[in-house]
Design a protein around this motif. Structure first.
Motif, PDB file in Angstrom:
ATOM      1  N   ARG A   1     -19.848  27.576 -60.129  1.00 36.73           N
ATOM      2  CA  ARG A   1     -20.539  27.909 -58.879  1.00 36.73           C
ATOM      3  C   ARG A   1     -20.957  26.642 -58.158  1.00 36.73           C
ATOM      4  NH1 ARG A   1     -25.415  29.504 -59.973  1.00 36.73           N
ATOM      5  NH2 ARG A   1     -25.330  29.188 -62.212  1.00 36.73           N
ATOM      6  N   LYS A  45     -26.152  24.947 -53.165  1.00 36.91           N
ATOM      7  CA  LYS A  45     -26.645  24.328 -51.937  1.00 36.91           C
ATOM      8  C   LYS A  45     -28.106  23.944 -52.145  1.00 36.91           C
ATOM      9  CE  LYS A  45     -24.672  27.793 -49.243  1.00 36.91           C
ATOM     10  NZ  LYS A  45     -24.585  28.535 -47.988  1.00 36.91           N
ATOM     11  N   HIS A  86     -19.473  21.197 -48.584  1.00 37.36           N
ATOM     12  CA  HIS A  86     -19.210  22.533 -49.135  1.00 37.36           C
ATOM     13  C   HIS A  86     -17.707  22.794 -49.049  1.00 37.36           C
ATOM     14  CE1 HIS A  86     -19.244  26.869 -49.614  1.00 37.36           C
ATOM     15  NE2 HIS A  86     -20.492  26.777 -50.059  1.00 37.36           N
ATOM     16  N   PRO A  87     -17.111  23.402 -50.078  1.00 36.79           N
ATOM     17  CA  PRO A  87     -15.656  23.584 -50.066  1.00 36.79           C
ATOM     18  C   PRO A  87     -15.154  24.541 -48.975  1.00 36.79           C
ATOM     19  CG  PRO A  87     -16.637  24.591 -52.018  1.00 36.79           C
ATOM     20  CD  PRO A  87     -17.726  23.852 -51.315  1.00 36.79           C
ATOM     21  N   THR A  88     -15.987  25.449 -48.488  1.00 38.23           N
ATOM     22  CA  THR A  88     -15.505  26.405 -47.473  1.00 38.23           C
ATOM     23  C   THR A  88     -16.336  26.412 -46.196  1.00 38.23           C
ATOM     24  OG1 THR A  88     -16.811  28.197 -48.465  1.00 38.23           O
ATOM     25  CG2 THR A  88     -14.522  27.940 -49.214  1.00 38.23           C
ATOM     26  N   ASP A  89     -17.519  25.837 -46.215  1.00 33.40           N
ATOM     27  CA  ASP A  89     -18.394  25.827 -45.042  1.00 33.40           C
ATOM     28  C   ASP A  89     -18.603  24.385 -44.597  1.00 33.40           C
ATOM     29  OD1 ASP A  89     -20.414  26.002 -43.148  1.00 33.40           O
ATOM     30  OD2 ASP A  89     -21.750  27.224 -44.397  1.00 33.40           O
ATOM     31  N   ARG A  90     -17.942  24.004 -43.520  1.00 34.99           N
ATOM     32  CA  ARG A  90     -17.986  22.600 -43.073  1.00 34.99           C
ATOM     33  C   ARG A  90     -19.395  22.147 -42.695  1.00 34.99           C
ATOM     34  NH1 ARG A  90     -14.130  21.402 -38.424  1.00 34.99           N
ATOM     35  NH2 ARG A  90     -15.406  23.035 -37.532  1.00 34.99           N
TER      36      ARG A  90
END
Length: 175
Positions: free
Chosen positions: A68, A71, A104-108
């Motif tokens: 996981r 943040k 974050h890998p998916t949320d720039r």
């Protein structure tokens, strides 16, 4: 007083019908908690970290092991601290080389927190031998003994997690 310096009955009451072995178990549990608190203090001291810092690292190691991402807000929620305190804690752990901020890998727009490999090595070096000793003791239990210990500890956790509206009559308010 017993051989460990405990007052008989401690604060569990003076009921003559109270089981001596039960009080002995609770005293042993208290001794374990004291030992665990002392170990945590030594660990924080040797790693030059506060309690929240060490707990933050633990949560980050757990998240990484589970695959996981964490943040800053997630970690702050887990630690129960404000965003301002979280920022200070993150800055301190980044500056000490224990964690790093990454995209974050998916949320720039978001950042995630990750423990550094050096931090992992430091924790393993500091706690590894103690964890091995504890695991060896737990592994020495038979399956039946392990079930009894786990059941006991789960029931004790439930007893502590239960919030009483009013103390029992004749009970001590101290815990």
């Amino acid at each position: 007083m017993d051989a460990h310096g405990h007052a008989k009955g401690y604060w569990y009451g003076k009921d003559p019908g109270q089981k001596e072995l039960a009080v002995g178990v609770l005293n042993a549990l208290r001794d374990y908690r004291v030992s665990e608190q002392a170990m945590r203090k030594r660990t924080r001291s040797s790693m030059l970290m506060g309690e929240k810092d060490l707990l933050a690292l633990r949560y980050l190691f757990e998240a990484e092991a589970d695959g996981r991402v964490m943040k800053p807000k997630d970690l702050g929620d887990r630690l129960g601290i404000t965003s301002a305190s979280m920022t200070t804690l993150i800055d301190r752990l980044v500056d000490s080389g224990h964690i790093r901020r990454e995209p974050h890998p998916t949320d720039r727009r978001a950042l995630i927190l990750r423990p550094t490999p050096a931090s992992d090595q430091e924790v393993r070096h500091t706690l590894g031998a103690m964890h091995r000793r504890m695991l060896d003791i737990a592994a020495s239990l038979s399956a039946g003994e392990a079930q009894v210990v786990m059941g006991f500890l789960q029931q004790m956790s439930a007893a502590l997690d239960t919030v009483d509206d009013e103390p029992e009559a004749g009970g001590s308010p101290h815990s």
